[in-house]
Each structure stands twice: as structure tokens, then as C-alpha cells.
Design an enzyme around this catalytic site. Structure first.
Site, mmCIF file in Angstrom:
data_model
loop_
_atom_site.group_PDB
_atom_site.id
_atom_site.type_symbol
_atom_site.label_atom_id
_atom_site.label_comp_id
_atom_site.label_asym_id
_atom_site.label_seq_id
_atom_site.Cartn_x
_atom_site.Cartn_y
_atom_site.Cartn_z
ATOM 1 N N GLN A 65 8.745 -13.967 21.759
ATOM 2 C CA GLN A 65 8.538 -15.397 22.020
ATOM 3 C C GLN A 65 9.158 -16.279 20.940
ATOM 4 O OE1 GLN A 65 4.423 -16.148 23.770
ATOM 5 N NE2 GLN A 65 4.150 -14.126 22.854
ATOM 6 N N LYS A 103 -6.543 -4.947 -3.068
ATOM 7 C CA LYS A 103 -7.127 -5.647 -1.909
ATOM 8 C C LYS A 103 -8.172 -4.763 -1.215
ATOM 9 C CE LYS A 103 -3.387 -4.491 1.337
ATOM 10 N NZ LYS A 103 -4.169 -3.623 2.212
ATOM 11 N N CYS A 108 -2.063 -2.694 7.745
ATOM 12 C CA CYS A 108 -2.024 -3.633 6.615
ATOM 13 C C CYS A 108 -0.749 -4.477 6.569
ATOM 14 C CB CYS A 108 -2.219 -2.867 5.316
ATOM 15 S SG CYS A 108 -3.877 -2.165 5.210
ATOM 16 N N VAL A 126 3.254 0.318 4.221
ATOM 17 C CA VAL A 126 2.530 1.091 5.245
ATOM 18 C C VAL A 126 1.099 0.574 5.361
ATOM 19 C CG1 VAL A 126 3.945 3.128 4.827
ATOM 20 C CG2 VAL A 126 1.795 2.886 3.573
ATOM 21 N N THR A 127 0.503 0.756 6.543
ATOM 22 C CA THR A 127 1.145 1.164 7.773
ATOM 23 C C THR A 127 1.516 -0.091 8.579
ATOM 24 O OG1 THR A 127 -0.953 1.369 8.957
ATOM 25 C CG2 THR A 127 -0.128 3.336 7.898
ATOM 26 N N ASP A 172 0.785 -1.242 0.000
ATOM 27 C CA ASP A 172 0.000 0.000 0.000
ATOM 28 C C ASP A 172 0.818 1.293 0.000
ATOM 29 O OD1 ASP A 172 -1.878 -1.967 0.240
ATOM 30 O OD2 ASP A 172 -2.671 -1.330 2.174
ATOM 31 N N LYS A 199 -7.622 -5.233 4.891
ATOM 32 C CA LYS A 199 -6.317 -4.794 5.387
ATOM 33 C C LYS A 199 -5.239 -5.816 5.005
ATOM 34 C CE LYS A 199 -8.080 -1.111 7.210
ATOM 35 N NZ LYS A 199 -7.982 0.136 6.420
HETATM 36 C C1 C5J Z 1 -3.017 0.481 5.607
HETATM 37 C C2 C5J Z 1 -4.722 1.694 6.789
HETATM 38 N N1 C5J Z 1 -2.532 0.293 4.392
HETATM 39 N N2 C5J Z 1 -3.901 2.083 7.764
HETATM 40 N N3 C5J Z 1 -4.262 1.035 5.706
HETATM 41 O O1 C5J Z 1 -2.373 0.186 6.595
HETATM 42 O O2 C5J Z 1 -5.893 1.975 6.862
#
Ligand code: C5J
Length: 230
Positions: free
Chosen positions: A203, A130, A163, A158-159, A25, A133
């Protein structure tokens, strides 16, 4: 055995492994003013800092002839593919489907929904659209990985805690050896990024590994070199 120096311990690359880079993304909607991230009130400037490092990592994958999979979070213009919870939540000044400065927010084909030009996919690279997420939900991700016998995934984008982490957990549950590249992922919230890195490698690597882009490139070059001499 060649390995990438990583946390919580070395990320082994057996000769038989098949590695792909996943770039999640890196879209104008998250990276630039006027997109979804900005509409939710976030400082999008933080995310720009990883772009040069991610460019170097992508260049390394291309040089080594390894596959790159890009994802975009997006929806059909009628939003019929948007999970209902996503539409109900995340309401800032603007939300999914609203008209923003770069077109309709998170809608496929709109200017703001495209990948930033610095990280544009090259012909032949995989591009996955997609609606969720995670990169596996309602996409061809599983098929692409199976068709190309992929065993190892280096995950970026990101982020970090949304995602990127969701995709890494989905992939881990499906049996892929996953490594999150720590300087090629970012969050609007530095503490969420730090926590995510810690929790995936906690872990004994409960979700996987973390390493820097330089560590990944060093390990991958050694692995490719070993394959050429054997
Ligand atoms: C992603 C979001 N790509 N933060 N989307 O992480 O909404």
C-alpha cells in the site's frame, strides 16, 4: 536528491537527514543452540546466514561515521521487568529465566544473552536493553534518537516478524522514515520473513521500505559524498 534504490519506491535521503542503523537482538539466545530460540524448538542455523552481510553493512556505517544502535532482549534476574504475557506464553522445554546451557535464558548479563562476538558493538555505539519486543517500550530509544536528531532508520536483526517488525512499526508511528534491510534480517520461518517484507512495503509503503544491504551502502555512500561537496 540522493536516494536508496528500494521497494516500493526510492527511499529518499535529503541532505538534512540523519541516518542510524538499528541492529535488533543479534544475541546468542536467538542465534545459538541452548538459547531461547532453540529452547522454543526453532532451527537457529537459519539466522547465522545473515551475519556476514550484516557485518558488511555495519562496517559501512562505521566507515561513514554513522551511528549504530544495538538492542538486546533481556530481563532483570528477578524478571520484574518482564511483561506478564511473555512469562505466561512461549513455554517450550525451557522458558525465560530458566537455567540453560549458556546461563539463564534471556536474563541480562548471562553468557547466552550477549550479542554474538562477530557483531559486537564498538565503544561509543549505542546498546539498548529492552524487556519488550519493540525497541521503544521501556527503553531510552526515543531519547537517543531525539538527542541525535535521527530522522531515518535502517532496521536489521532477528527475528523479522517479531522484534524487527515491532520496532519498525513503533518507529514508523513516531515519524521516522524506516527501511528494513532484507538480507540483514531473518526469521526461523521463511514464510513469515517473506510476508513481513511484503506487508511493510504494501500500500505504497504503509510501514516503510525494503532494500538490500548493497543498495543501502550504495545510496549512503552517494549521500555522504554529496554532503561533502555541497
Ligand atoms: C526477537 C523473539 N528478538 N522472537 N525475539 O524477535 O522472541
Amino acid at each position: 536528491m540522493v536516494a536508496i534504490s528500494a521497494l516500493p519506491y526510492e527511499y529518499e535521503l535529503p541532505a538534512s537527514s540523519h541516518v542510524a542503523l538499528v541492529v535488533i537482538d543479534m544475541q546468542r539466545d536467538f542465534m545459538e543452540l541452548g538459547g531461547f530460540g532453540d529452547a522454543l524448538g526453532n532451527d537457529v542455523g537459519r539466522l547465522q546466514a545473515i551475519v556476514p552481510t550484516l557485518q558488511q553493512l555495519m562496517a559501512g556505517f562505521r566507515e561513514l561515521g554513522l551511528p549504530i544502535i544495538h538492542t538486546l532482549e533481556c530481563h532483570l534476574p528477578d524478571l520484574s521487568d518482564c511483561p506478564p504475557a511473555k512469562l505466561k506464553r512461549g513455554k517450550g522445554a525451557m522458558t525465560i529465566g530458566d537455567q540453560g546451557p549458556m546461563g539463564r535464558i534471556l536474563v541480562k548479563g548471562e553468557a547466552g544473552n550477549g550479542i554474538i562476538p562477530e557483531l559486537a558493538p564498538l565503544p561509543g555505539e549505542f546498546v539498548i536493553h529492552k524487556p519488550g519486543k519493540g525497541a521503544f517500550y521501556a527503553t531510552e530509544m526515543a531519547t537517543i534518537l531525539q538527542e541525535h536528531n535521527i530522522t531515518h532508520l535502517l532496521i536489521t536483526g532477528v527475528t523479522t516478524e517479531v522484534c524487527v517488525q515491532t520496532t519498525m512499526r513503533e518507529a514508523n508511528d513516531r515519524g521516522y522514515e524506516c527501511l528494513m534491510v532484507e538480507d540483514c534480517t531473518e526469521s526461523y520461518f521463511p514464510e513469515f520473513k517473506a510476508s513481513t517484507l511484503e506487508m511493510v512495503r504494501a500500500q505504497g509503503g504503509i510501514v516503510g521500505w525494503t532494500a538490500t544491504a548493497a543498495q543501502c551502502l550504495e545510496g549512503l555512500r552517494a549521500w555522504k559524498g554529496a554532503a561533502l561537496v555541497s
